[in-house]
Write an enzyme that holds these catalytic residues in place. Structure first.
Site, PDB file in Angstrom:
ATOM      1  N   LEU A 144       0.874  -1.171   0.000  1.00  0.00           N
ATOM      2  CA  LEU A 144       0.000   0.000   0.000  1.00  0.00           C
ATOM      3  C   LEU A 144       0.910   1.218   0.000  1.00  0.00           C
ATOM      4  O   LEU A 144       1.960   1.220   0.639  1.00  0.00           O
ATOM      5  CB  LEU A 144      -0.889   0.033   1.256  1.00  0.00           C
ATOM      6  CG  LEU A 144      -1.989  -1.021   1.376  1.00  0.00           C
ATOM      7  CD1 LEU A 144      -2.757  -0.822   2.687  1.00  0.00           C
ATOM      8  CD2 LEU A 144      -2.949  -0.972   0.192  1.00  0.00           C
ATOM      9  N   ASP A 145       0.505   2.262  -0.706  1.00  0.00           N
ATOM     10  CA  ASP A 145       1.277   3.496  -0.686  1.00  0.00           C
ATOM     11  C   ASP A 145       1.412   3.989   0.754  1.00  0.00           C
ATOM     12  O   ASP A 145       0.556   3.719   1.597  1.00  0.00           O
ATOM     13  CB  ASP A 145       0.578   4.576  -1.517  1.00  0.00           C
ATOM     14  CG  ASP A 145       0.536   4.224  -2.997  1.00  0.00           C
ATOM     15  OD1 ASP A 145       1.398   3.450  -3.443  1.00  0.00           O
ATOM     16  OD2 ASP A 145      -0.367   4.730  -3.696  1.00  0.00           O
ATOM     17  N   ARG A 146       2.474   4.731   1.014  1.00  0.00           N
ATOM     18  CA  ARG A 146       2.736   5.232   2.368  1.00  0.00           C
ATOM     19  C   ARG A 146       1.497   5.925   2.966  1.00  0.00           C
ATOM     20  O   ARG A 146       1.129   5.694   4.115  1.00  0.00           O
ATOM     21  CB  ARG A 146       3.897   6.222   2.345  1.00  0.00           C
ATOM     22  CG  ARG A 146       4.263   6.772   3.731  1.00  0.00           C
ATOM     23  CD  ARG A 146       4.896   8.158   3.615  1.00  0.00           C
ATOM     24  NE  ARG A 146       6.191   8.117   2.964  1.00  0.00           N
ATOM     25  CZ  ARG A 146       7.365   8.091   3.612  1.00  0.00           C
ATOM     26  NH1 ARG A 146       7.389   8.102   4.926  1.00  0.00           N
ATOM     27  NH2 ARG A 146       8.490   8.076   2.931  1.00  0.00           N
ATOM     28  N   THR A 181      -1.626   5.661   2.114  1.00  0.00           N
ATOM     29  CA  THR A 181      -2.863   4.872   2.073  1.00  0.00           C
ATOM     30  C   THR A 181      -2.909   3.993   3.312  1.00  0.00           C
ATOM     31  O   THR A 181      -1.947   3.310   3.639  1.00  0.00           O
ATOM     32  CB  THR A 181      -2.912   3.985   0.809  1.00  0.00           C
ATOM     33  OG1 THR A 181      -2.851   4.811  -0.350  1.00  0.00           O
ATOM     34  CG2 THR A 181      -4.200   3.171   0.771  1.00  0.00           C
ATOM     35  N   ARG A 230      -5.545   6.019  -7.738  1.00  0.00           N
ATOM     36  CA  ARG A 230      -5.171   7.437  -7.778  1.00  0.00           C
ATOM     37  C   ARG A 230      -5.179   7.971  -9.214  1.00  0.00           C
ATOM     38  O   ARG A 230      -5.685   9.067  -9.492  1.00  0.00           O
ATOM     39  CB  ARG A 230      -3.809   7.623  -7.125  1.00  0.00           C
ATOM     40  CG  ARG A 230      -3.799   7.237  -5.651  1.00  0.00           C
ATOM     41  CD  ARG A 230      -2.399   7.108  -5.075  1.00  0.00           C
ATOM     42  NE  ARG A 230      -1.676   8.385  -5.100  1.00  0.00           N
ATOM     43  CZ  ARG A 230      -0.434   8.531  -4.679  1.00  0.00           C
ATOM     44  NH1 ARG A 230       0.242   7.482  -4.213  1.00  0.00           N
ATOM     45  NH2 ARG A 230       0.154   9.705  -4.733  1.00  0.00           N
TER      46      ARG A 230
END
Length: 309
Positions: A145-147, A149, A246
């Site tokens: 997961l993105d930082r 998110t 995104r």
């Protein structure tokens, strides 16, 4: 004056054994098996034994109530009181067995360090967690997961499990559902976005409605709440590409709040408005269907509650 008789000792007091060992005779779920096997203990007592990590199956600590037992499994109950392990800052462990760890990650925490990155990561903290039980234990990255998110993600505890999950991901994972706060009022109540995503030299993902040599990406969305400024969406992934949600939200003209990289102009909640809410998959070793669902972040909901007062 009486004298003690040499060699005579007081009778020893009976004490509970430090542990009990059992062999499972019939398949079933762990909680039900414990209740039947420990008939003298109350339900709350048995729950406490599980929650404190006092039950091991085939040498692995198990806390899951519906953990599947097979005939012949060795179960050990440690009767010594366990001190609950301190929570790990930035994440919550939702599930753990010999093969997997499922967590709820907070926004701002990296899943794993990138090259040259020295910050604390979920991967590093989980590695420390599993090595408390055995210094040889490891965790392996399955997905990210993105930082910024938050939400549900999993790590493997064995390399074979990691390889299996990554090679069978689209068949193993049954559902990945996110919630997103986006800019503007999304007029269409639900829809599907299909495009090809490719990464630029600056590591920016960009989208094309025709095949551009990138990877096909499919995103489904449904509007949960909306006003003139923002919309709360339920987003389901059919594919899992880097920055997919995104990029797709930017493509339909409704960038995720706080996502300056992909066109956002506002940040009313002080973080990226994206949360991985549901992860449902088949266990790579047992085939059991497991589903983990978290709450919608309060910051997301508060944005609409404030406006509706």
């Amino acid at each position: 004056m009486s004298r003690k008789t040499p060699g005579r000792t007081k009778p020893s007091q009976t004490t509970e054994p430090k542990e009990s060992r059992f062999i499972v005779k019939e398949p079933g779920e762990l909680m039900q098996w414990l209740l039947a096997t420990l008939a003298g203990k109350g339900r709350n007592k048995v729950k406490g034994i599980l929650a404190r990590g006092q039950v091991s199956v085939e040498g692995n600590v198990v806390t899951q109530y519906d953990y599947p037992l097979a005939a012949g499994n060795r179960v050990v109950i440690d009767w010594s009181e366990k001190i609950p392990e301190a929570p790990i800052e930035g994440l919550e462990i939702l599930y753990e067995d010999a093969d997997l760890i499922v967590i709820d990650k907070e926004a701002g925490l990296l899943s794993i360090a990138t090259e040259g990155e020295k910050q604390q990561t979920a991967y590093r903290m989980l590695m420390e967690h599993v090595r408390k039980k055995n210094p040889q234990n490891r965790v392996f990255v399955v997905h990210r997961l993105d930082r910024e998110t938050s939400g549900v993600m999993m790590y493997a505890k064995r390399e074979q499990i990691q390889e299996h999950l990554q090679s069978t991901w689209r068949n193993t994972v049954v559902e990945r559902t996110y919630v997103a706060v986006v800019e503007g009022c999304v007029a269409k109540s639900e829809g599907t976005i299909r495009s090809w995503l490719k990464e630029s030299k600056t590591l920016q993902m960009y989208s094309s409605r025709t095949d551009n040599g990138g990877l096909e990406a499919i995103t489904h969305y449904k509007v949960l709440q909306a006003d003139r400024e923002y919309s709360l969406l339920e987003v389901k992934l059919e594919t899992g590409r880097k920055n997919q949600i995104r990029v797709h939200m930017q493509e339909i003209g409704h960038s995720i709040v706080g996502d300056k990289r992909y066109g956002a102009k506002k940040n009313p909640i002080g973080r990226l408005g994206l949360h991985a809410r549901v992860l449902t998959f088949r266990h790579p070793a047992t085939g059991q269907l497991l589903s983990f669902e978290t709450e919608i972040p309060k910051k997301f909901l508060r944005l609409f509650q404030t406006k509706n007062k």
